[in-house]
Design a protein around this motif. Structure first.
Motif, short mmCIF file in Angstrom:
data_model
loop_
_atom_site.label_atom_id
_atom_site.label_comp_id
_atom_site.label_asym_id
_atom_site.label_seq_id
_atom_site.Cartn_x
_atom_site.Cartn_y
_atom_site.Cartn_z
N CYS A 25 80.58 22.39 18.07
CA CYS A 25 81.18 22.97 16.84
C CYS A 25 80.32 22.51 15.54
CB CYS A 25 82.76 22.34 16.68
SG CYS A 25 82.90 20.71 16.98
N ILE A 26 81.03 21.81 14.65
CA ILE A 26 80.06 21.32 13.38
C ILE A 26 79.77 19.82 13.50
CG2 ILE A 26 80.71 23.17 12.08
CD1 ILE A 26 82.57 21.73 10.55
N ASN A 27 80.00 19.11 14.74
CA ASN A 27 79.89 17.88 14.77
C ASN A 27 78.51 17.21 14.66
OD1 ASN A 27 82.42 17.51 14.79
ND2 ASN A 27 82.59 17.37 17.28
N ALA A 44 72.55 15.27 29.89
CA ALA A 44 72.91 14.42 30.76
C ALA A 44 74.18 14.12 31.59
CB ALA A 44 72.25 13.20 30.03
N MET A 45 75.28 14.45 30.76
CA MET A 45 76.62 14.44 31.27
C MET A 45 76.87 15.46 32.32
SD MET A 45 77.74 11.58 29.95
CE MET A 45 76.11 11.07 30.22
N GLY A 46 76.11 16.44 32.73
CA GLY A 46 76.22 17.41 33.64
C GLY A 46 76.96 18.69 33.41
N VAL A 47 77.01 19.14 32.07
CA VAL A 47 77.61 20.12 31.50
C VAL A 47 77.09 21.48 31.96
CG1 VAL A 47 78.80 19.10 29.85
CG2 VAL A 47 76.85 20.49 29.16
N ASP A 48 77.35 22.81 32.07
CA ASP A 48 76.69 24.04 32.35
C ASP A 48 76.39 24.60 30.93
OD1 ASP A 48 77.54 24.53 35.23
OD2 ASP A 48 79.57 24.12 34.29
N ALA A 49 76.90 24.27 29.88
CA ALA A 49 76.54 25.00 28.59
C ALA A 49 76.83 24.00 27.57
CB ALA A 49 77.10 26.37 28.54
N ILE A 50 76.16 24.13 26.31
CA ILE A 50 76.69 23.46 25.12
C ILE A 50 76.64 24.85 24.00
CG2 ILE A 50 74.21 23.18 24.43
CD1 ILE A 50 75.34 20.60 22.94
N LYS A 51 77.73 24.61 23.26
CA LYS A 51 77.93 25.73 22.43
C LYS A 51 77.85 25.39 20.90
CE LYS A 51 82.12 27.86 21.10
NZ LYS A 51 81.88 27.80 19.92
N PHE A 52 77.42 26.39 20.02
CA PHE A 52 77.33 26.16 18.76
C PHE A 52 78.03 27.36 18.01
CE2 PHE A 52 73.55 23.69 20.69
CZ PHE A 52 73.83 22.69 20.10
N GLN A 53 77.75 27.38 16.64
CA GLN A 53 78.64 28.43 15.78
C GLN A 53 77.33 28.98 15.00
OE1 GLN A 53 81.93 26.46 13.66
NE2 GLN A 53 82.94 26.10 15.67
N MET A 54 77.75 30.24 14.88
CA MET A 54 76.70 30.98 13.81
C MET A 54 77.64 31.54 12.29
SD MET A 54 73.57 32.17 13.32
CE MET A 54 72.73 32.25 14.85
N HIS A 55 77.36 31.02 11.41
CA HIS A 55 78.20 31.49 10.18
C HIS A 55 77.27 32.37 9.23
CE1 HIS A 55 81.95 29.29 11.03
NE2 HIS A 55 81.02 28.04 11.57
N GLY A 240 84.33 13.84 9.05
CA GLY A 240 84.24 15.29 9.46
C GLY A 240 85.67 15.67 9.98
N PRO A 241 85.81 16.95 9.95
CA PRO A 241 87.25 17.62 10.45
C PRO A 241 87.66 17.82 11.91
CG PRO A 241 85.90 19.48 10.08
CD PRO A 241 84.98 18.14 9.41
N ASP A 242 86.24 17.58 12.93
CA ASP A 242 86.46 17.91 14.25
C ASP A 242 86.32 16.46 15.05
OD1 ASP A 242 87.44 20.53 14.15
OD2 ASP A 242 85.45 21.16 14.18
N HIS A 243 86.00 15.54 14.53
CA HIS A 243 85.64 14.42 15.31
C HIS A 243 86.84 13.76 16.16
CE1 HIS A 243 81.14 14.43 14.11
NE2 HIS A 243 81.59 14.63 13.03
N GLN A 244 87.80 13.72 15.42
CA GLN A 244 88.95 12.91 15.77
C GLN A 244 89.55 13.82 17.20
OE1 GLN A 244 90.38 10.03 15.16
NE2 GLN A 244 88.12 9.83 13.98
N SER A 245 89.17 14.97 17.31
CA SER A 245 89.78 15.75 18.46
C SER A 245 88.76 16.09 19.41
CB SER A 245 90.57 17.15 17.60
OG SER A 245 89.65 17.78 17.21
N SER A 246 87.83 15.46 19.17
CA SER A 246 86.68 15.57 20.19
C SER A 246 86.72 14.39 21.17
CB SER A 246 85.34 15.71 19.42
OG SER A 246 85.55 17.06 18.57
N ILE A 247 85.80 14.65 22.36
CA ILE A 247 85.85 13.69 23.39
C ILE A 247 84.14 12.89 23.02
CG2 ILE A 247 87.25 14.42 25.12
CD1 ILE A 247 84.99 15.56 26.58
#
Length: 266
Positions: A25-27, A44-55, A240-247
């Motif tokens: 996101c915007i973290n 390193a944590m083993g995910v399949d993908a990381i996602k960003f945003q285009m505005h 920031g707006p999204d950190h608290q709802s993120s892992i």
């Protein structure tokens, strides 16, 4: 209807391990170096993908648009300060390619969708806020790439309309159940929509999870979710707006391990 969708080298859907997306996101705070660090950590944590945003902000919102309680300043200003440019997205895409994970990106307008398509992404994620934007959904579907479409803030008939519009164009589709609350209370999760959507549409269905922790995601996998998207931060204490709802990283690692264990347990 297809019960699997191919994203990059991975089949996603029935009989396949869950596809785990770390939502940056915007973290990254608009700093490409932080975004790169997030990419290294997600890999390193083993995910399949990381996602960003285009505005492309003037194509997607008014400067005085209403804002949710997790924003301290106007949404336009926040996104303007944290938006990455096309060259920075290319750097992140190249890093993902080097590491061997998928680079994904969410557009919010036709203009940003064209930029995302220019990056030759393996799939295009469309956020809940655009689910009822049928012209945009069709514009993205016409690009022929697999689509991952979230369903937050909508009613069932709206989801049906969007699925029908995308399928009429012919784009491969994964639907992700979502509740657009940050964080989402456990009593509003409504995980029963995962099998309901799968039965209704005959397509792969995942979860875009805004709850605290990883347990809701694991429950969704037990119910047949093919993918999990989870907001991810390097440090939940950052402003920031999204950190608290993120892992955080260790939780992301636990999600990946837990998702595989739940899937293998059948």
């Amino acid at each position: 209807m297809s019960k699997t969708v191919k994203i990059g080298d991975r089949l996603v859907g029935e009989g396949q391990p869950p596809y785990i997306i770390a939502e940056a996101c915007i973290n990254h705070q608009g700093d490409v170096e932080i975004a790169k660090k997030m990419t290294y950590v997600a890999h390193a944590m083993g995910v399949d993908a990381i996602k960003f945003q285009m505005h492309v902000l003037d194509d997607e919102m008014l400067r005085d648009a209403p804002q949710s309680n997790n924003f301290d300043e106007p949404l336009y200003d926040t996104l303007d300060q944290t938006n990455l440019n096309l060259d920075e997205h290319r750097q992140l895409q190249a890093l993902c390619s080097d590491l061997g994970i998928d680079y994904l990106c969410t557009p919010f307008s036709k203009a940003s969708a064209d930029l995302v398509d220019e990056l030759d992404v393996p799939a295009i994620k469309v956020g809940s806020g655009e689910l009822t934007n049928i012209p945009l959904q069709k514009h993205i579907a016409a690009k022929g790439r697999p689509m991952i479409v979230s369903t937050g803030m909508t009613e069932l008939h709206e989801v049906e309309e969007t699925v029908a519009a995308i399928q009429a164009v012919g784009a491969p589709l994964i639907l992700t159940h979502c509740v657009s609350a940050y964080p989402c209370p456990y009593d509003r999760v409504n995980l029963g929509m995962v099998p309901k959507y799968r039965d209704m549409f005959g397509i792969p269905v995942g979860l875009s999870d805004h709850t605290v922790g990883v347990y809701t995601s694991l429950g969704a996998i037990a119910l047949g979710a093919c993918s999990i998207e989870k907001h991810f931060t390097l440090d939940r204490s950052w402003p920031g707006p999204d950190h608290q709802s993120s892992i955080e990283p260790f939780e992301l690692g636990e999600l990946v391990k837990g998702a595989r264990a739940v899937f293998e347990a059948g």
